[in-house]
Write an enzyme that holds these catalytic residues in place. Structure first.
Site, PDB file in Angstrom:
ATOM      1  N   ASN A 151      63.388  -4.729 -42.729  1.00  0.00           N
ATOM      2  CA  ASN A 151      64.429  -5.407 -42.690  1.00  0.00           C
ATOM      3  C   ASN A 151      64.017  -5.916 -44.378  1.00  0.00           C
ATOM      4  OD1 ASN A 151      62.833  -8.084 -43.296  1.00  0.00           O
ATOM      5  ND2 ASN A 151      61.522  -7.321 -41.673  1.00  0.00           N
ATOM      6  N   ALA A 152      65.413  -6.136 -44.417  1.00  0.00           N
ATOM      7  CA  ALA A 152      65.409  -7.171 -46.085  1.00  0.00           C
ATOM      8  C   ALA A 152      66.139  -8.147 -46.374  1.00  0.00           C
ATOM      9  CB  ALA A 152      65.568  -6.113 -47.168  1.00  0.00           C
TER      10      ALA A 152
ATOM     11  N   GLY B  37      56.244  -8.106 -32.727  1.00  0.00           N
ATOM     12  CA  GLY B  37      57.381  -9.325 -33.304  1.00  0.00           C
ATOM     13  C   GLY B  37      58.852  -8.442 -33.099  1.00  0.00           C
TER      14      GLY B  37
ATOM     15  N   ASN C  47      52.925 -17.752 -45.229  1.00  0.00           N
ATOM     16  CA  ASN C  47      53.092 -15.956 -45.364  1.00  0.00           C
ATOM     17  C   ASN C  47      53.011 -16.346 -46.830  1.00  0.00           C
ATOM     18  OD1 ASN C  47      54.263 -14.201 -45.889  1.00  0.00           O
ATOM     19  ND2 ASN C  47      56.256 -15.055 -44.940  1.00  0.00           N
TER      20      ASN C  47
ATOM     21  N   LYS D  53      60.733 -19.550 -37.549  1.00  0.00           N
ATOM     22  CA  LYS D  53      61.426 -18.287 -39.125  1.00  0.00           C
ATOM     23  C   LYS D  53      60.853 -19.333 -40.841  1.00  0.00           C
ATOM     24  CE  LYS D  53      64.167 -16.092 -41.046  1.00  0.00           C
ATOM     25  NZ  LYS D  53      63.525 -14.673 -41.766  1.00  0.00           N
TER      26      LYS D  53
ATOM     27  N   GLY E  11      53.408  -3.788 -35.237  1.00  0.00           N
ATOM     28  CA  GLY E  11      53.405  -3.009 -33.815  1.00  0.00           C
ATOM     29  C   GLY E  11      53.834  -3.322 -32.100  1.00  0.00           C
TER      30      GLY E  11
ATOM     31  N   CYS F 112      55.739 -12.027 -48.037  1.00  0.00           N
ATOM     32  CA  CYS F 112      56.555 -11.445 -47.979  1.00  0.00           C
ATOM     33  C   CYS F 112      57.079 -10.118 -48.405  1.00  0.00           C
ATOM     34  CB  CYS F 112      57.746 -12.651 -47.639  1.00  0.00           C
ATOM     35  SG  CYS F 112      59.499 -11.382 -47.482  1.00  0.00           S
TER      36      CYS F 112
ATOM     37  N   GLY G  48      57.575  -2.568 -36.390  1.00  0.00           N
ATOM     38  CA  GLY G  48      57.497  -1.340 -35.475  1.00  0.00           C
ATOM     39  C   GLY G  48      56.574  -0.498 -34.778  1.00  0.00           C
TER      40      GLY G  48
END
Lengths: 245, 303
Positions: free
Chosen positions: B69-70, B266, B128, B45, B245, B131, B218
């Site tokens: 997602n947020a 993911g 990252n 995470k 995806g 984001c 996805g």
């Protein structure tokens, strides 16, 4: 948690938009009242979390409201259809603190998890009162089922078309009880939080990604830190709750 | 080396399948379901300097063939990750883990990376800069080659571990950003993070997400990820980790043919908690079907 295939045995209307579905499968991972299952539906990416209404000997009962395309799909399923379920999700209610005369308070589609909870409490010899809140008479379901369990059952309707006129809190106010358990829309939960004279437990609903603690999609803040509604919830004790503005 | 093993920035992994950051927590939820040591590794995470709760609810919405997602980088902060999460993980996972790092300022990236650099469990640092769900950081570092290079350079200065820069697809020219990271010293590139998206509820006439926008993931984004992995891997000479995806052994092979050395999975983990296990178990048969002797031989095969 367990992933397994369940078979639809029965899928029928309780009211104009509330359905009851009975499924057979491996229910061994459902260990507490107030847990939920996460249902995979063909053509929909995310699973649908639905609370357990009742469970016994490989038969699972869920009650769901037809609110969108996913539940439309579910409503059209007929006996024999197979569904991929994750079972045994969430913490569920803690019965050990109920005292001798707990009250269970359900509102609308918050009523179903109260059924298995009341059943378990009664099997432990508790004197259970059920307060079930609806908007109006033709939305009422499960009154007789709760009575058949042996609960003192009070129905409230907002418009007064049946039972006590008003909200569940109007029935709760003058009642004596040792502890409470509740599930329903958030405004109702807030009202119960303010009206209740004892400690109790609340079951919450959130949009979920996975339903088993991986994505952090359903997190909420509590007095004792961040909790995932799907994992450390959906049941939170009254003393833990921080209402979001 | 087995027929599925690949070398990812100097560390040989048994297979190229890696659960993506943010879909696998710190591994334990999945360790209850299967032996997670069967994974190549996993990316934990996204970790920041300070604890973060993330964004208000709802944080999740469904889309055709995917989800938004947020979450907003909810995590306990690097100190707790090191003192609590890693020791717990060590009991169930015995391979080098990929540490995913996020930040809001250059010195936050370097602070978190230098702390994780000292952890023997950590194999790679995945940084990252992509984001889409946080403000004033995250993706803003990943949308210009200069900023991306600056983060890469700063992080490389504080760690001896391989640094993989995780890129955003929400840019006009992904290749220039990947090249900037390579020139600044990155050991690898991972892409794609989620695509900035939104949905509106017809009843309330309001965005479905409290954050208004979220990241799309996805199967809906898979072809975009394949395209970007292809373009980037054709240009850079460092390993590319492909994600976006991926849901099947076939997708893993396609992503590797596009140029990925390893592949992250993911959103599929959230819908099917056994997704990675099933993909790894299916890979040998799918390799046989397409007459692939060793997976490493097909990397960039479509170029």
């Amino acid at each position: 948690m367990k992933q397994s295939i369940f078979t639809v045995k029965e899928n029928r209307k309780l009211t104009s938009d509330v359905m009851l579905m009975r499924l057979s499968g491996d229910t061994s991972h459902i260990t507490a009242a107030g847990q939920f299952v996460n249902v995979k539906l063909d053509g929909f990416y995310l699973r649908r979390p639905i609370s357990v209404c009742d469970v016994e000997e490989g038969i699972l009962t869920v009650i769901y409201k037809n609110v969108g395309k996913g539940t439309d799909y579910m409503a059209a399923l007929t006996p024999g259809a197979e569904l991929d379920l994750l079972t045994g999700l969430g913490n569920g209610y803690d019965l050990s603190v109920s005292g001798n005369s707990p009250v269970v308070i359900g509102g609308g589609v918050g009523v179903p998890p109260m059924y298995n909870l009341a059943k378990r409490l009664i099997s432990q010899g508790k004197e259970v009162t059920a307060i079930l809140g609806f908007n109006k008479k033709d939305e009422i379901f499960f009154e007789n089922e709760f009575k058949a369990l042996g609960c003192k059952t009070v129905i409230t309707t907002v418009d007064g078309s049946y039972g006590v006129k008003g909200f569940v809190t109007d029935a709760l106010r003058d009642m004596d009880y040792s502890y409470f358990y509740t599930c329903g829309p958030e405004p109702m939960l807030k009202a119960v939080y303010r009206a209740a004279s004892t400690s109790g437990q609340f079951s919450f609903e959130r949009r979920m990604g996975c339903g088993f603690g991986a994505c952090m999609g359903c997190s909420c803040k509590t007095i004792t830190g961040n909790k995932r509604i799907c994992k450390e919830g959906p049941v939170l004790v009254k003393e833990d709750i921080l209402w979001e503005e | 080396m087995g027929r599925m093993s690949v070398n990812l920035c100097g560390i040989v992994i048994d297979n190229p399948v890696i659960p993506a950051s943010g879909t696998y927590g710190f591994g334990y939820e999945f360790a209850e379901l299967y032996d997670i040591n069967m994974l190549g590794t996993f990316s934990f995470k996204g970790t920041t300097s300070q604890p973060r709760f993330g964004n208000p609810s709802p944080r999740i919405a469904e889309t055709p063939s995917g989800m938004l997602n947020a979450v907003g980088l909810q995590n306990p902060g690097v100190e707790k990750v090191i003192s609590e999460e890693l020791p717990k993980l060590a009991k169930v996972f015995h391979k080098p883990v990929m540490a995913n790092v996020s930040g809001f300022a250059l010195d936050e990236y370097t602070e978190v990376c230098s702390k994780l650099d000292k952890e023997p469990m950590v194999g790679w640092l995945e940084v990252n800069i992509s984001c889409p769900n946080v403000h004033g950081g995250g993706m803003s570092f990943g949308t210009s080659p200069e900023q991306a290079a600056a983060v890469t350079k700063a992080v490389k200065a504080v760690t001896a571990k391989p640094v993989i820069m995780k890129l955003s697809p929400n840019v006009t020219d992904i290749v220039s950003i990947a090249k900037a990271c390579e020139e600044a010293g990155a050991d690898g590139i991972s892409l794609i993070n989620t695509m900035l998206s939104m949905r509106i509820d017809l009843k309330s006439r309001k965005p479905l997400l409290a954050n208004i926008t979220g990241g799309l993931s996805g199967p809906a984004v898979f072809p975009i990820a394949v395209r970007m992995v292809y373009q980037v891997s054709k240009t850079v000479n460092i390993p590319v980790v492909g994600l976006g995806g991926v849901s099947s052994a076939q997708d893993v092979i396609e992503m590797m043919m596009a140029g990925a050395t390893a592949v992250q999975v993911g959103a599929a983990n959230l819908v099917n908690p056994f997704a990675c296990k099933e993909i790894i178990e299916n890979l040998p048969a799918v390799m046989d079907k397409y007459e692939i002797e060793n997976l490493k031989d097909i990397i960039g095969g479509a170029h």
